[in-house]
Every structure is written in C-alpha cells, then in structure tokens.
Write a protein that holds these residues in place. Structure first.
Motif, PDB file in Angstrom:
ATOM      1  N   ASP A 193       6.766  22.940  63.662  1.00  0.00           N
ATOM      2  CA  ASP A 193       6.010  22.550  64.547  1.00  0.00           C
ATOM      3  C   ASP A 193       6.577  21.003  64.452  1.00  0.00           C
ATOM      4  O   ASP A 193       6.792  19.809  65.290  1.00  0.00           O
ATOM      5  CB  ASP A 193       4.947  22.104  63.237  1.00  0.00           C
ATOM      6  N   ILE A 194       7.301  20.605  62.882  1.00  0.00           N
ATOM      7  CA  ILE A 194       8.484  19.430  62.637  1.00  0.00           C
ATOM      8  C   ILE A 194       9.146  19.480  63.915  1.00  0.00           C
ATOM      9  O   ILE A 194       9.618  18.485  64.628  1.00  0.00           O
ATOM     10  CB  ILE A 194       9.498  19.660  61.886  1.00  0.00           C
ATOM     11  N   LEU A 195      10.166  20.324  64.222  1.00  0.00           N
ATOM     12  CA  LEU A 195      11.518  20.338  65.584  1.00  0.00           C
ATOM     13  C   LEU A 195      11.088  21.038  66.810  1.00  0.00           C
ATOM     14  O   LEU A 195      11.416  20.354  67.600  1.00  0.00           O
ATOM     15  CB  LEU A 195      12.144  21.992  64.939  1.00  0.00           C
ATOM     16  N   ASP A 196       9.431  20.497  67.052  1.00  0.00           N
ATOM     17  CA  ASP A 196       8.950  20.669  68.651  1.00  0.00           C
ATOM     18  C   ASP A 196       9.214  19.427  69.167  1.00  0.00           C
ATOM     19  O   ASP A 196       8.895  18.310  68.121  1.00  0.00           O
ATOM     20  CB  ASP A 196       7.161  20.823  68.365  1.00  0.00           C
ATOM     21  N   GLY A 197      10.374  19.210  69.852  1.00  0.00           N
ATOM     22  CA  GLY A 197      10.288  18.023  71.278  1.00  0.00           C
ATOM     23  C   GLY A 197      11.487  17.401  70.056  1.00  0.00           C
ATOM     24  O   GLY A 197      12.145  16.127  70.305  1.00  0.00           O
ATOM     25  N   CYS A 198      12.461  17.844  68.768  1.00  0.00           N
ATOM     26  CA  CYS A 198      13.093  17.303  68.840  1.00  0.00           C
ATOM     27  C   CYS A 198      14.651  17.620  69.043  1.00  0.00           C
ATOM     28  O   CYS A 198      14.738  18.759  69.919  1.00  0.00           O
ATOM     29  CB  CYS A 198      14.046  17.403  67.431  1.00  0.00           C
ATOM     30  N   ALA A 209      14.892  16.171  63.249  1.00  0.00           N
ATOM     31  CA  ALA A 209      14.243  15.652  62.067  1.00  0.00           C
ATOM     32  C   ALA A 209      13.905  14.852  60.894  1.00  0.00           C
ATOM     33  O   ALA A 209      12.928  14.084  60.383  1.00  0.00           O
ATOM     34  CB  ALA A 209      13.454  17.186  62.210  1.00  0.00           C
ATOM     35  N   LEU A 210      15.258  14.968  60.110  1.00  0.00           N
ATOM     36  CA  LEU A 210      15.414  14.756  59.121  1.00  0.00           C
ATOM     37  C   LEU A 210      15.320  13.281  59.173  1.00  0.00           C
ATOM     38  O   LEU A 210      14.800  11.748  59.107  1.00  0.00           O
ATOM     39  CB  LEU A 210      16.738  14.759  58.679  1.00  0.00           C
ATOM     40  N   ARG A 211      16.324  12.170  60.353  1.00  0.00           N
ATOM     41  CA  ARG A 211      16.225  10.944  60.234  1.00  0.00           C
ATOM     42  C   ARG A 211      14.802  10.375  61.043  1.00  0.00           C
ATOM     43  O   ARG A 211      14.317   9.699  60.216  1.00  0.00           O
ATOM     44  CB  ARG A 211      16.871  10.950  61.781  1.00  0.00           C
ATOM     45  N   ALA A 212      14.202  11.390  62.043  1.00  0.00           N
ATOM     46  CA  ALA A 212      12.826  10.800  62.367  1.00  0.00           C
ATOM     47  C   ALA A 212      11.677  10.702  61.308  1.00  0.00           C
ATOM     48  O   ALA A 212      10.672   9.643  61.208  1.00  0.00           O
ATOM     49  CB  ALA A 212      12.033  11.875  63.415  1.00  0.00           C
ATOM     50  N   ALA A 213      11.947  11.355  59.932  1.00  0.00           N
ATOM     51  CA  ALA A 213      11.429  11.454  58.630  1.00  0.00           C
ATOM     52  C   ALA A 213      12.024  10.093  58.002  1.00  0.00           C
ATOM     53  O   ALA A 213      10.998  10.358  56.877  1.00  0.00           O
ATOM     54  CB  ALA A 213      11.269  12.824  57.985  1.00  0.00           C
ATOM     55  N   GLY A 214      12.274   9.239  58.196  1.00  0.00           N
ATOM     56  CA  GLY A 214      13.458   8.021  57.668  1.00  0.00           C
ATOM     57  C   GLY A 214      14.103   8.622  56.184  1.00  0.00           C
ATOM     58  O   GLY A 214      13.555   7.738  55.861  1.00  0.00           O
ATOM     59  N   LEU A 215      14.654   9.630  56.778  1.00  0.00           N
ATOM     60  CA  LEU A 215      15.715   9.760  55.614  1.00  0.00           C
ATOM     61  C   LEU A 215      17.705   8.994  56.172  1.00  0.00           C
ATOM     62  O   LEU A 215      17.403   9.117  56.734  1.00  0.00           O
ATOM     63  CB  LEU A 215      16.465  11.460  55.076  1.00  0.00           C
ATOM     64  N   ASP A 216      17.809   9.012  55.404  1.00  0.00           N
ATOM     65  CA  ASP A 216      19.225   8.390  55.282  1.00  0.00           C
ATOM     66  C   ASP A 216      20.459   8.689  54.612  1.00  0.00           C
ATOM     67  O   ASP A 216      19.883   9.043  53.622  1.00  0.00           O
ATOM     68  CB  ASP A 216      18.961   6.980  55.892  1.00  0.00           C
ATOM     69  N   ARG A 217      21.754   7.882  54.891  1.00  0.00           N
ATOM     70  CA  ARG A 217      22.521   8.580  54.424  1.00  0.00           C
ATOM     71  C   ARG A 217      22.239   8.394  53.137  1.00  0.00           C
ATOM     72  O   ARG A 217      21.746   7.466  52.594  1.00  0.00           O
ATOM     73  CB  ARG A 217      23.849   7.489  54.223  1.00  0.00           C
ATOM     74  N   GLY A 218      23.166   9.202  52.040  1.00  0.00           N
ATOM     75  CA  GLY A 218      22.738   9.056  50.498  1.00  0.00           C
ATOM     76  C   GLY A 218      21.254   9.803  49.644  1.00  0.00           C
ATOM     77  O   GLY A 218      21.098   9.654  48.498  1.00  0.00           O
ATOM     78  N   ASP A 219      20.254   9.611  50.959  1.00  0.00           N
ATOM     79  CA  ASP A 219      19.152  10.475  50.686  1.00  0.00           C
ATOM     80  C   ASP A 219      19.052  11.316  49.828  1.00  0.00           C
ATOM     81  O   ASP A 219      20.684  12.616  50.225  1.00  0.00           O
ATOM     82  CB  ASP A 219      18.104  10.236  51.560  1.00  0.00           C
ATOM     83  N   LYS A 220      18.517  12.535  48.803  1.00  0.00           N
ATOM     84  CA  LYS A 220      18.872  13.677  48.183  1.00  0.00           C
ATOM     85  C   LYS A 220      16.810  14.126  48.978  1.00  0.00           C
ATOM     86  O   LYS A 220      16.165  14.770  48.717  1.00  0.00           O
ATOM     87  CB  LYS A 220      18.771  13.438  47.196  1.00  0.00           C
ATOM     88  N   ILE A 221      17.545  15.690  49.323  1.00  0.00           N
ATOM     89  CA  ILE A 221      16.810  16.642  49.972  1.00  0.00           C
ATOM     90  C   ILE A 221      16.836  17.956  48.530  1.00  0.00           C
ATOM     91  O   ILE A 221      17.557  18.097  48.647  1.00  0.00           O
ATOM     92  CB  ILE A 221      16.787  17.525  51.028  1.00  0.00           C
ATOM     93  N   VAL A 222      16.283  18.886  48.491  1.00  0.00           N
ATOM     94  CA  VAL A 222      16.182  19.890  48.036  1.00  0.00           C
ATOM     95  C   VAL A 222      15.723  21.109  48.750  1.00  0.00           C
ATOM     96  O   VAL A 222      14.309  21.435  49.315  1.00  0.00           O
ATOM     97  CB  VAL A 222      15.072  20.310  46.135  1.00  0.00           C
ATOM     98  N   TRP A 223      16.378  22.485  49.061  1.00  0.00           N
ATOM     99  CA  TRP A 223      16.271  23.156  49.522  1.00  0.00           C
ATOM    100  C   TRP A 223      15.679  24.625  47.945  1.00  0.00           C
ATOM    101  O   TRP A 223      16.222  24.678  46.960  1.00  0.00           O
ATOM    102  CB  TRP A 223      17.264  23.668  50.484  1.00  0.00           C
ATOM    103  N   CYS A 224      15.197  25.099  48.612  1.00  0.00           N
ATOM    104  CA  CYS A 224      14.591  26.553  48.072  1.00  0.00           C
ATOM    105  C   CYS A 224      14.646  28.007  48.430  1.00  0.00           C
ATOM    106  O   CYS A 224      13.600  27.633  49.499  1.00  0.00           O
ATOM    107  CB  CYS A 224      13.439  26.161  47.079  1.00  0.00           C
ATOM    108  N   GLY A 225      15.383  28.654  48.618  1.00  0.00           N
ATOM    109  CA  GLY A 225      15.405  29.757  49.730  1.00  0.00           C
ATOM    110  C   GLY A 225      16.387  30.820  48.723  1.00  0.00           C
ATOM    111  O   GLY A 225      17.277  30.849  48.470  1.00  0.00           O
TER     112      GLY A 225
END
Length: 156
Positions: free
Chosen positions: A149-154, A48-64
């Motif tokens: 919803d994002i993972l549906d079909g991945c 899903a991350l790859r399908a969203a256009g993210l690639d090696r070196g990109d940054k994501i932030v997580w919260c929880g």
C-alpha cells in the motif's frame, strides 16, 4: 570529482536480467529477483522513505528472516543515507524495545510474521513514527501499514 555510481544501479545497467537474489525458503516457494527488479524495488522504497519524511542520518530498524524484502530495504536505506539497524526476531519484547529505542529508530520495517512484536513494544518505543509490514497482513500491529500500500504510486 565525478559522483560515484550506486553499485546496485551499475549492476542493474550491466546485467538487468541476471538473478540478484534467489529466496529459497524451506517452507516452499522460490522467489527470484533480477538486478533490474531489485533496483526498481529499492528505488521505490527509497522514494517511500523520503515521502515518509526520513532523511540522511535517520535510523530505521528491520526485522525478519533472510528474504528478498530485507535485501530491498537495506539497499533503499543506503540509497537515502539512512542507518539500517537489524533487530533479531528471537529477542524478548523487553530486549527488542531496548534495541529499538536506544538506536533512535524512527521507522520499523518488519516481516508480517513478526508484526505482533512491534505491537507489543509500541508503548516502550515512542521514537518510532512508522511501522511498515512486508510479506503479509499488517493487522497484527496496531497503526502499521502494509508495504505494498505504501509503495503504490511510488516512482521507480
């Protein structure tokens, strides 16, 4: 030189039915995930991350709060080669927007409990292209998408 085997993949192959994560929250309910299940979810998230256009070196932030959902995204980000930046959910909106914007995150991955924070900081975090919400409804965050919803079909 042989390609190194992903440690989670190795553990999923060696101990597929062994518990990898036990999420036992004080408010009730225990969630368990085996190594095989964790590997499958991390792989689906990585796709899903790859399908969203993210690639090696990109940054994501997580919260929880500590949860299975956070373990899954940390493994998925590692598999894709992303930098996963933790965001303390106790930060004030101004502090949170500073962290998110200055780490150059392009995707936010947040527990539904904290989705509203990302709606509040949206004007100050223009680099964020996506907001993914797990463990609940994304309605509290304008333009956010629910993880299932994002993972549906991945693929796994």
């Amino acid at each position: 030189m042989p390609t190194p085997v992903d440690e989670l993949t190795r553990l999923a192959e060696l101990h597929p039915e062994k518990d990898a994560v036990i999420d036992d929250r004080p408010e009730g309910g225990v969630t368990r995930s085996t190594f095989a299940d964790l590997e499958m979810r991390a792989n689906r998230l990585a796709h899903a991350l790859r399908a969203a256009g993210l690639d090696r070196g990109d940054k994501i932030v997580w919260c929880g709060r500590n949860s299975l959902g956070l373990v899954e995204i940390i493994h998925a980000a590692r598999k894709v080669g992303l930098t996963a930046v933790p965001l303390n959910y106790r930060l004030a909106p101004g502090e949170a927007s500073y962290v998110v914007d200055n780490c150059d995150a392009v995707l936010a991955y947040a527990d539904a409990e904290f989705a509203e924070l990302f709606d509040r900081i949206r004007p100050d975090t223009p680099k964020l292209r996506e907001r993914w919400i797990f463990d609940g409804d994304a309605a509290a965050c304008q333009g956010a998408r629910e993880l299932e919803d994002i993972l549906d079909g991945c693929p796994s």
